[in-house]
Design an enzyme around this catalytic site. Structure first.
Site, PDB file in Angstrom:
ATOM      1  N   GLY A 266      17.069 -14.152  -8.545  1.00  0.00           N
ATOM      2  CA  GLY A 266      15.764 -13.599  -9.683  1.00  0.00           C
ATOM      3  C   GLY A 266      14.541 -12.463  -9.448  1.00  0.00           C
ATOM      4  O   GLY A 266      14.267 -13.720  -9.776  1.00  0.00           O
TER       5      GLY A 266
ATOM      6  N   ASP B 215       4.401  -0.708  -9.125  1.00  0.00           N
ATOM      7  CA  ASP B 215       4.077  -1.520  -8.747  1.00  0.00           C
ATOM      8  C   ASP B 215       3.199  -1.666  -7.348  1.00  0.00           C
ATOM      9  O   ASP B 215       1.329  -2.140  -7.720  1.00  0.00           O
ATOM     10  CB  ASP B 215       4.851  -3.103  -8.638  1.00  0.00           C
ATOM     11  CG  ASP B 215       3.639  -4.053  -8.466  1.00  0.00           C
ATOM     12  OD1 ASP B 215       4.073  -5.216  -9.591  1.00  0.00           O
ATOM     13  OD2 ASP B 215       3.834  -4.515  -7.325  1.00  0.00           O
TER      14      ASP B 215
ATOM     15  N   LYS C  38      -1.673  -1.708  -7.603  1.00  0.00           N
ATOM     16  CA  LYS C  38      -2.340  -2.517  -7.148  1.00  0.00           C
ATOM     17  C   LYS C  38      -3.440  -2.137  -6.099  1.00  0.00           C
ATOM     18  O   LYS C  38      -4.471  -2.227  -6.185  1.00  0.00           O
ATOM     19  CB  LYS C  38      -1.238  -3.922  -6.410  1.00  0.00           C
ATOM     20  CG  LYS C  38      -0.671  -4.566  -7.168  1.00  0.00           C
ATOM     21  CD  LYS C  38       0.842  -5.204  -6.805  1.00  0.00           C
ATOM     22  CE  LYS C  38       1.065  -6.373  -7.464  1.00  0.00           C
ATOM     23  NZ  LYS C  38       2.161  -6.772  -6.536  1.00  0.00           N
TER      24      LYS C  38
END
Ligand SMILES: NC(=O)c1ccc[n+]([C@@H]2O[C@H](COP(=O)([O-])OP(=O)(O)OC[C@H]3O[C@@H](n4cnc5c(N)ncnc54)[C@H](OP(=O)(O)O)[C@@H]3O)[C@@H](O)[C@H]2O)c1
Length: 427
Positions: free
Chosen positions: A187, A201, A205
């Site tokens: 996970g 990602d 940022k």
């Protein structure tokens, strides 16, 4: 004391973290901050879904109007993710004069100017600490503690998934594919890991971070992006022999009006403060003209660390309700004409080749580097397998485009079997 009513958009990882903090730390927030915060409604996709955290089910709704049109709700906190419908809901909340707190880096990176204009027009706040580096209070530090500085460089490990993968590959000598599938099983990586492993990602940022650091809008389109999918256990092992550790770095540098921004796998010396950042931790290393070098380190994701940043923004928003702060730079979708974005930046390079084991090959390659003004700092030649041999070079500072031309030339050489990898090196 008047209760401040909050609408939550989303009750997944971040939403449950926020709810838990607001519940468990309610008295601390009341005593320390003098604020009585109450979650009034929570928007989810499916109100009947079984949830990890059991709460009063009457709080859930699948109708955004229950939050946007509720005049008692003054703060909307968004952590649904994605663009649609998150952007539309954020804009609708701002238009209804509700302050918005968001953890959504993609919406912020892409639509910051539009959202901020709506917030300003309506006299409400827009807060986004949780959108970068989870629990690390980097936005506040830059906006409220480093104002005395000209920040001229920042280097960050701002994606926990890729740092976890690279740490495992480095410490256990395993392949990218092997560690990625383990991370997915545990996970730590999404079923579709593209946004993380291809660097998207980190790019969102870095767009937010570098804009704030340099007081100039840095749209995502101006950030060079390269993911970690081509990094191999061999690259990492050779890097280690040379004293390097590999990280996916988000790098931003400013000199005068010139800015360079890039996200790519990078070798850094083992002695660099960022080399100690392992597993899914995040860190941001900053250089400012007054403060010198500093680093912030912590959890870049997770329900409670991200919830910590969201709740901090909610508290700040309550205290600043009369006078919200907005960015102090030209915050338009287009970049300011004053700013020059550098594509041909300078850095050191690690180059790994497989060549034919023949006399004269090394001299030919050295000649190509020389022709393109790339000077070699060190070289390792390893044991050969049958008739091929690995060659590893580390260069002095060289221009990005000169290196590209040199590599194109090297690829055309008959005695070069493969250019295995080219990895940038920062000190
Ligand atoms: N996870 C982290 O550690 C972390 C850290 C920093 C920032 N963020 C950012 O925070 C945001 C949320 O991340 P997360 O991990 O909490 O996501 P998540 O676990 O997938 O939760 C998303 C929540 O939003 C709801 N939702 C999604 N689309 C919706 C729609 N169209 N209408 C109504 N509700 C909708 C979902 O409802 P259901 O529950 O009914 O499906 C779910 O409760 C993202 O922008 C992410 O980038 C996350």
């Amino acid at each position: 004391m008047e209760e401040i009513k909050i609408g939550l958009l989303g009750f997944g990882n971040v939403g449950t973290g926020v709810y838990k903090i607001l519940e468990e730390n309610r008295n601390d927030i009341l005593h320390r901050e003098g604020l009585k915060l109450k979650v009034e409604k929570i928007l989810v996709r499916d109100v009947h879904k079984r949830r990890k955290m059991i709460i009063d089910s009457s709080l859930f709704t699948d109708n955004i109007k229950d939050i946007i049109d509720n005049p008692e709700i003054s703060i909307v906190a968004e952590f649904m993710g994605g663009i649609d419908p998150a952007k539309e809901y954020i804009l609708a909340a701002l238009e209804k004069k509700k302050t918005v707190v968001t953890a959504n880096k993609e919406v912020m990176a892409r639509y910051w100017s539009e959202l901020e204009k709506a917030a300003q027009k309506n006299g409400v706040g827009l807060y986004y600490e949780a959108s970068v580096a989870g629990g690390i209070p980097i936005i506040k530090v830059m906006g409220e503690s480093l104002q005395a500085n000209k920040v001229y460089e920042l280097m960050g490990i701002i994606n926990g998934t890729t740092n976890y993968i690279l740490t495992k590959m480095s410490e256990e000598g395993r392949s990218f594919e092997d560690v990625l599938s383990e991370a997915q099983r545990l996970g730590y990586a999404e079923p579709d890991p593209t946004a993380d492993i291809e660097g998207f990602d980190a790019t969102y940022k870095l767009s937010i971070l570098s804009s704030i650091a340099f007081h100039a809008r840095v749209p995502i389109e101006y950030i060079y992006r390269e993911g970690i999918t081509k990094i191999t256990a061999e690259d990492i092992a050779y890097g280690k022999e040379l004293g390097y550790v590999i990280r996916l770095l988000a790098i931003a540098k400013k000199q005068g009006f010139s800015i360079e921004t890039r996200v790519h796998p990078t070798f850094i010396p083992m002695s660099h403060p960022l080399a100690a950042v392992r597993d899914s931790y995040n860190a941001i290393f900053i250089r400012g003209d007054a403060v010198g070098s500093m680093m912030l380190y912590g959890r870049g994701a997770g329900d409670l660390p991200t919830g910590s940043a969201v709740v901090s923004d909610i508290i700040t928003a309550c205290h600043q309700s009369e006078k919200h702060r907005y960015t102090t730079f030209y915050n338009e979708a287009q970049v300011s004409e004053e700013v020059n974005f550098i594509k041909n930046w300078e850095t050191e390079f690690f180059i790994r080749l497989t060549v034919k084991d023949k006399p004269g090959v090394l001299a030919k390659i050295a000649g190509i580097f020389g022709k393109h003004e790339v000077s070699i700092a060190s070289m390792i030649q390893k044991n050969h397998n049958e008739d091929s041999v690995p060659l590893i070079f580390v260069t002095h500072h060289a221009k990005e485009l000169s290196m590209k031309k040199a590599i194109d030339d090297i690829k055309c050489q008959q005695d070069v079997i493969r250019v295995e990898n080219v990895i940038r090196v920062e000190n």
